[in-house]
Scaffold this active site. Structure first.
Site, PDB file in Angstrom:
ATOM      1  N   GLY A 185       0.089  -2.402  -4.547  1.00 21.01           N
ATOM      2  CA  GLY A 185      -0.557  -1.578  -3.523  1.00 21.01           C
ATOM      3  C   GLY A 185      -0.172  -2.067  -2.144  1.00 21.01           C
ATOM      4  N   ASN A 186      -0.857  -1.589  -1.138  1.00 18.00           N
ATOM      5  CA  ASN A 186      -0.629  -2.115   0.210  1.00 18.00           C
ATOM      6  C   ASN A 186      -1.943  -2.131   0.973  1.00 18.00           C
ATOM      7  OD1 ASN A 186      -0.928   0.466   1.773  1.00 18.00           O
ATOM      8  ND2 ASN A 186       0.790   1.051   0.456  1.00 18.00           N
ATOM      9  N   ARG A 187      -1.913  -2.631   2.200  1.00 21.63           N
ATOM     10  CA  ARG A 187      -3.168  -2.905   2.907  1.00 21.63           C
ATOM     11  C   ARG A 187      -3.681  -1.746   3.734  1.00 21.63           C
ATOM     12  NH1 ARG A 187      -2.072  -8.967   4.925  1.00 21.63           N
ATOM     13  NH2 ARG A 187      -3.935  -8.562   6.152  1.00 21.63           N
TER      14      ARG A 187
END
Ligand code: CTP
Length: 429
Positions: free
Chosen positions: A216-218
């Site tokens: 995923g990412n932030r």
């Protein structure tokens, strides 16, 4: 949401009843009165008993130029303008700051003091700018009360995130007075996107590795949600395709939840040709595991190598459609922002790209942002601001540019309009 606010040109001449409840933020209501009057509104102030402990009625009287009320049983004030007359006088009720207690009483229809009585007795739309301790705001009881009030059409302005009187940080702070005025103005301002269909994608995408892990990412989704809200405020019919985020859907916005980039692409493509504007604010994962393991991957004493496939580019896909909407991308960069963003604008054949810096407290996780809006014929800098304030400015410009392109005045690839110098168009809050 927008329907209960009659269309008018901003706040000029609007009769606003400002309710001030108790809390350290009550002092900010003084500046709010001044700014509302500067915007042309007529303001009458009602204080709760607790608010009067923080700021005296006399201060508000001087600032509003009108008598200030706080009790239901003030005979002299009732003789001058009875509370029912006051309820009728108001074209809009704003409560700022709104304490958890006032929000709870409003949600349950209590009429235990002048302010809550007026709210019950008035048919005017209600805007609430909460201010309280962050745990009080997050409490299930408060959130349930907020949901009840929203479902009845109340508009919440804030709370803002950040440091409060206590040494803690989080949502609960009163929105700055100029942001409250901007929020109210958006409700009553000209609807630049009336009748338009706006599609927004927001948040991260998650690419599953196995049943318990993902890439995923932030991205928090805040910027995309703020853009969706700002577009709805401008009268658009907004569809929001959201990756996995913990955010509430802005009022009046239709939301579709997705998880992976391919799910997001499917949801976006199904709606893109029917949209007038597409704003791709999602942080789409560029790669996904070649295959998703059916069971949890186990350690085997060595390194694990994942084979990744590239995800489809949703934005470029929308821009390549035969009946394409006006396409706006975002570029999240850690360096060379303008150069990289321009390259993306060209490569993906976009109409506009909103570029921002990420990492080191910028962008993704942060509540504030700073943006360069780049088209082929110019660049505009939007100074660092709260994401919703920024989204409102951004959406107003997108609406203008999309309309110009529609009318053949072009800001797209075919345009030959003069370059707009970067700093000459700098906007501040
Ligand atoms: N985007 C998209 N689909 C992808 C990747 C990105 O629609 N598979 C969109 C994003 O929503 C954003 C824009 O493209 O509007 C730019 O995203 P960004 O991550 O900054 O760029 P990338 O295309 O991933 O390029 P790079 O990896 O070189 O930064």
């Amino acid at each position: 949401m927008a329907s209960q606010h009659e269309a008018r040109n901003g706040l000029a001449g609007l009769r606003i009843l400002l309710g001030v409840s108790g809390g350290i933020a009550a002092y900010k209501a003084c500046e709010l009165v001044r700014r509302l009057r500067d915007a042309g509104a007529e303001v009458r102030v009602v204080l709760t008993a607790n608010a009067a402990r923080f700021v005296t009625p006399l201060t508000f009287q001087a600032l509003s130029g009108q008598p200030v009320r706080s009790g239901l049983w003030d005979e002299a004030a009732e003789a001058a303008m009875g509370h029912l007359e006051l309820a009728h006088w108001a074209q809009h009720i704003v409560i700022a700051p709104a304490s958890a207690d006032v929000i709870a009483r409003l949600a349950h229809g209590f009429a235990t003091d002048l302010l809550t009585t007026l709210c019950l007795a008035s048919e005017a739309p209600l805007a609430i700018a909460p201010a309280m301790n962050l745990r009080m705001w997050a409490h299930a009881a408060t959130q349930a009360n907020v949901a009840v009030l929203r479902s009845r059409g109340a508009v919440f302005l804030g709370p803002a995130e950040g440091r409060m009187a206590e040494p803690e940080s989080g949502p609960g702070r009163l929105l700055e007075p100029h942001d409250i005025v901007a929020g109210l103005t958006a409700l009553y301002g000209p609807k630049r996107l009336a009748g338009k269909r706006v599609l927004v994608s927001a948040g991260p995408t998650y690419e599953d590795i196995d049943p318990v892990r993902f890439i995923g990412n932030r991205s928090s989704g805040r910027m995309g949600f703020a853009v969706a809200q700002a577009a709805a405020e401008q009268g658009a019919n907004v569809q929001l395709v959201a990756g996995p985020v913990h955010l509430t859907t802005p009022p009046g916005v239709a939301r579709v939840d997705v998880r992976s980039a391919r799910e997001m692409r499917e949801a976006v493509m199904a709606r893109a040709e029917g949209s007038d504007i597409y704003i791709g604010a999602a942080a789409v994962g560029d790669f996904r595991p070649h295959e998703i393991a059916p069971h949890k991957l186990k350690k085997n004493g060595g390194a694990l190598t994942l084979s990744l496939d590239e995800n489809p580019d949703i934005l470029a896909g929308v821009a390549a459609l035969a009946r394409r909407p006006f396409v706006v991308g975002f570029a999240a960069e850690t360096q060379n922002i303008e150069t990289y963003a321009r390259a993306k604008l060209e490569r993906k054949k976009l109409d506009l790209i909103a570029a921002n810096r990420v990492g080191e407290g910028h962008g993704f996780d942060a509540c504030e942002n700073e943006i360069l809006l780049i088209s082929r014929d110019g660049i505009e800098r939007f100074a660092r601001a709260d994401k919703l304030a920024l989204a409102r400015q951004l959406v107003a410009r997108i609406a203008e540019k999309a309309q110009a392109k529609n009318e053949g005045r072009g800001t797209g690839s075919e345009s030959r309009r003069k370059l707009v110098p970067v700093r000459a168009r700098t906007r501040t809050r």
